[in-house]
Design an enzyme around this catalytic site. Structure first.
Site, short mmCIF file in Angstrom:
data_model
loop_
_atom_site.label_atom_id
_atom_site.label_comp_id
_atom_site.label_asym_id
_atom_site.label_seq_id
_atom_site.Cartn_x
_atom_site.Cartn_y
_atom_site.Cartn_z
N CYS A 155 0.67 -1.13 -0.05
CA CYS A 155 -0.04 -0.27 -0.03
C CYS A 155 0.86 1.08 -0.09
O CYS A 155 1.45 1.53 1.05
CB CYS A 155 -0.78 -0.03 1.31
SG CYS A 155 -1.94 1.29 1.46
N GLU A 215 -3.84 0.51 -5.59
CA GLU A 215 -2.75 -0.69 -6.04
C GLU A 215 -2.55 -0.52 -7.35
O GLU A 215 -3.57 -0.29 -8.39
CB GLU A 215 -3.32 -1.94 -5.56
CG GLU A 215 -3.21 -2.25 -4.12
CD GLU A 215 -2.04 -2.47 -3.44
OE1 GLU A 215 -1.05 -2.44 -4.00
OE2 GLU A 215 -2.30 -2.50 -2.17
#
Length: 234
Positions: free
Chosen positions: A2, A106
DNA sequence: CCAGACGTTGTT
DNA sequence: GTCTGG
DNA sequence: CCAGACGTTGTT
DNA sequence: GTCTGG
């Protein structure tokens, strides 16, 4: 992993959702939070039964660091190994926090192609990443608080895009995760599992989010992917 | 003993 | 700070 | 995470 | 390629 996320709720909503004490800092909705930036975190007060919000730099700086040069690489900590690593070990035992968010990004890569996706929990509401924090004394003597987001193996939704995902905690485990008296890392590690994929959703978003200077609602607005890009889902 | 490292991810 | 390598 | 920068020495 | 800044 992340490396970019969203926290677009207003301060009062964050305070209510996580049942924190009133917070003196301001918070404006953010759609593209990047490493090294200042982010809200939630900690349990060590003596009183109160959760407190606190701004920290994203990218953990260990107390023994000589400078902040390594911090950008410490935005994540692997949940499988953090308990044993010098940079995270003590934080795992003694300095855990929540990092509130309402979305994260992402990037899926296929050769040179790179497509960002926005992931959400439920209908895009607030949730909490499992975080670690530390404090470091800068050259002027000021304490700098910083944090890291734990990662784990992906669930069935995120695995289509990426081979890691951030740890999202279930609300009923907030208290245990935050409890400063809980120093049994084995018990703590039990909480660091991939979040239920059926409670999450994701969609491709504009590559506007690639640029950190773009920080508006457009960053997480769904976009259509072309037929050729569609193979990115495969 | 001292000196030096201490991290993640992705890519291949 | 703590741990490893020399 | 992505984007963007990335440089020395000597000589004039 | 690697490193820095956001």
């Amino acid at each position: 992993m992340c490396g970019r996320y969203r926290l677009s709720r207003r301060k009062q909503i964050i305070e209510e959702h996580f049942e924190t004490a009133d917070w003196q800092e301001d918070w404006s909705p953010r759609y593209n939070i990047a490493p090294t930036q200042s982010v809200p975190t939630i900690r349990q007060h060590p003596k009183e039964p109160v959760r407190e919000l606190s701004l920290m730099r994203w990218g953990l700086i260990p107390s023994w660091a000589k400078d902040t040069s390594g911090a950008a690489r410490m935005i994540n900590a692997r949940s499988e190994t953090a308990h044993a690593l010098p940079a995270f070990r003590e934080a795992m035992k003694l300095r855990r926090c929540l990092v509130p968010a309402d979305g994260f990004y992402e990037w899926q890569r296929r050769g040179s192609a790179k497509q960002p996706f926005c992931f959400e929990v439920g209908d895009g509401g607030l949730f909490a990443f499992a975080g670690l924090w530390d404090r470091w004394k800068d050259p002027s003597g000021q304490w700098v608080k910083s944090c890291s987001i734990l990662t784990t193996i992906p669930n069935s939704l995120t695995s289509a895009i990426h081979d890691r995902m951030p740890v999202i905690l279930q609300p009923d485990s907030y208290d245990l995760w935050l409890d400063p008296g809980m120093t049994n890392t084995q018990v703590i590690t039990e909480l660091l599992k991939p979040y239920n994929a059926r409670l999450m959703r994701c969609c491709p978003v504009s590559s506007r989010v690639n640029h950190v200077e773009n920080d508006d609602v457009e960053c997480s607005r769904p976009v259509e992917v072309s037929k050729t890009q569609d193979s990115l889902f495969a």
